[in-house]
Scaffold this motif. Sequence first.
Motif, PDB file in Angstrom:
ATOM      1  N   THR A 154       0.834  -1.196   0.000  1.00  0.00           N
ATOM      2  CA  THR A 154       0.000   0.000   0.000  1.00  0.00           C
ATOM      3  C   THR A 154       0.873   1.253   0.000  1.00  0.00           C
ATOM      4  O   THR A 154       2.082   1.183   0.237  1.00  0.00           O
ATOM      5  CB  THR A 154      -0.908   0.025   1.245  1.00  0.00           C
ATOM      6  N   GLY A 186       0.830   3.668   2.214  1.00  0.00           N
ATOM      7  CA  GLY A 186       1.340   3.889   3.565  1.00  0.00           C
ATOM      8  C   GLY A 186       2.513   2.984   3.887  1.00  0.00           C
ATOM      9  O   GLY A 186       3.504   3.408   4.483  1.00  0.00           O
ATOM     10  N   HIS A 187       2.402   1.719   3.477  1.00  0.00           N
ATOM     11  CA  HIS A 187       3.483   0.756   3.702  1.00  0.00           C
ATOM     12  C   HIS A 187       4.737   1.186   2.935  1.00  0.00           C
ATOM     13  O   HIS A 187       5.844   1.155   3.479  1.00  0.00           O
ATOM     14  CB  HIS A 187       3.025  -0.634   3.265  1.00  0.00           C
ATOM     15  N   ALA A 204       6.263   4.206   4.698  1.00  0.00           N
ATOM     16  CA  ALA A 204       6.972   3.815   5.923  1.00  0.00           C
ATOM     17  C   ALA A 204       8.305   3.155   5.592  1.00  0.00           C
ATOM     18  O   ALA A 204       9.321   3.429   6.245  1.00  0.00           O
ATOM     19  CB  ALA A 204       6.102   2.870   6.748  1.00  0.00           C
ATOM     20  N   VAL A 243       1.803   6.408  10.084  1.00  0.00           N
ATOM     21  CA  VAL A 243       1.516   5.187   9.329  1.00  0.00           C
ATOM     22  C   VAL A 243       1.136   4.046  10.271  1.00  0.00           C
ATOM     23  O   VAL A 243       0.216   3.279   9.980  1.00  0.00           O
ATOM     24  CB  VAL A 243       2.701   4.796   8.408  1.00  0.00           C
ATOM     25  N   LEU A 287      -2.359   4.541  11.398  1.00  0.00           N
ATOM     26  CA  LEU A 287      -3.303   4.192  10.336  1.00  0.00           C
ATOM     27  C   LEU A 287      -3.391   2.681  10.142  1.00  0.00           C
ATOM     28  O   LEU A 287      -4.255   2.200   9.418  1.00  0.00           O
ATOM     29  CB  LEU A 287      -2.910   4.873   9.027  1.00  0.00           C
ATOM     30  N   ASP A 336      -1.238   0.513   8.694  1.00  0.00           N
ATOM     31  CA  ASP A 336      -1.013   0.159   7.294  1.00  0.00           C
ATOM     32  C   ASP A 336       0.257  -0.662   7.093  1.00  0.00           C
ATOM     33  O   ASP A 336       1.332  -0.120   6.868  1.00  0.00           O
ATOM     34  CB  ASP A 336      -0.947   1.444   6.469  1.00  0.00           C
TER      35      ASP A 336
END
Length: 145
Positions: free
Chosen positions: A2, A4-5, A8, A66, A69, A71
């Motif tokens: 994703t 977000g992943h 990060a 993150v 969230l 994620d």
Amino acid sequence: MTVGHALATAATFLWLGMVLAISFIEAPLKFRAPGITIPLGLGIGRLVFRALNAVEVVWSIVLVVVVLLGDGWTRGAVIAGGVAIAALACQLIAVRPALTRRSDAALAAPDEISETRSRAHLWYVGLEAIKVVALVVAGASLLSA
């Protein structure tokens, strides 16, 4: 993966690269350059580490957001990221003020400062090493998630 992943993972490895480049390459080499005096090196170091720490705070905020969230974080990545953030907080809250006092003294009276490293400096380096290991573990955990 994703967004977000991916964010990060990128933030973790960018943070790691900055710490390695500045703390373990630039900082020690700076004092070996021709013509660099201790006061000049300290002045440069203060500017560089102030900037590094500001960017590190940004990366840590990205990681916390993150995680909040939810994620793509593994338990290992959360723990390792937390260790890196805790090490940074210790540096900023407990160690940097002592280093600032010492560099202020060195800049005010360069002939009176001891050539030996202060305990605060050793603590800072130790926390940098902890942060590097934590960021490697966090990044590897994120890549394997």
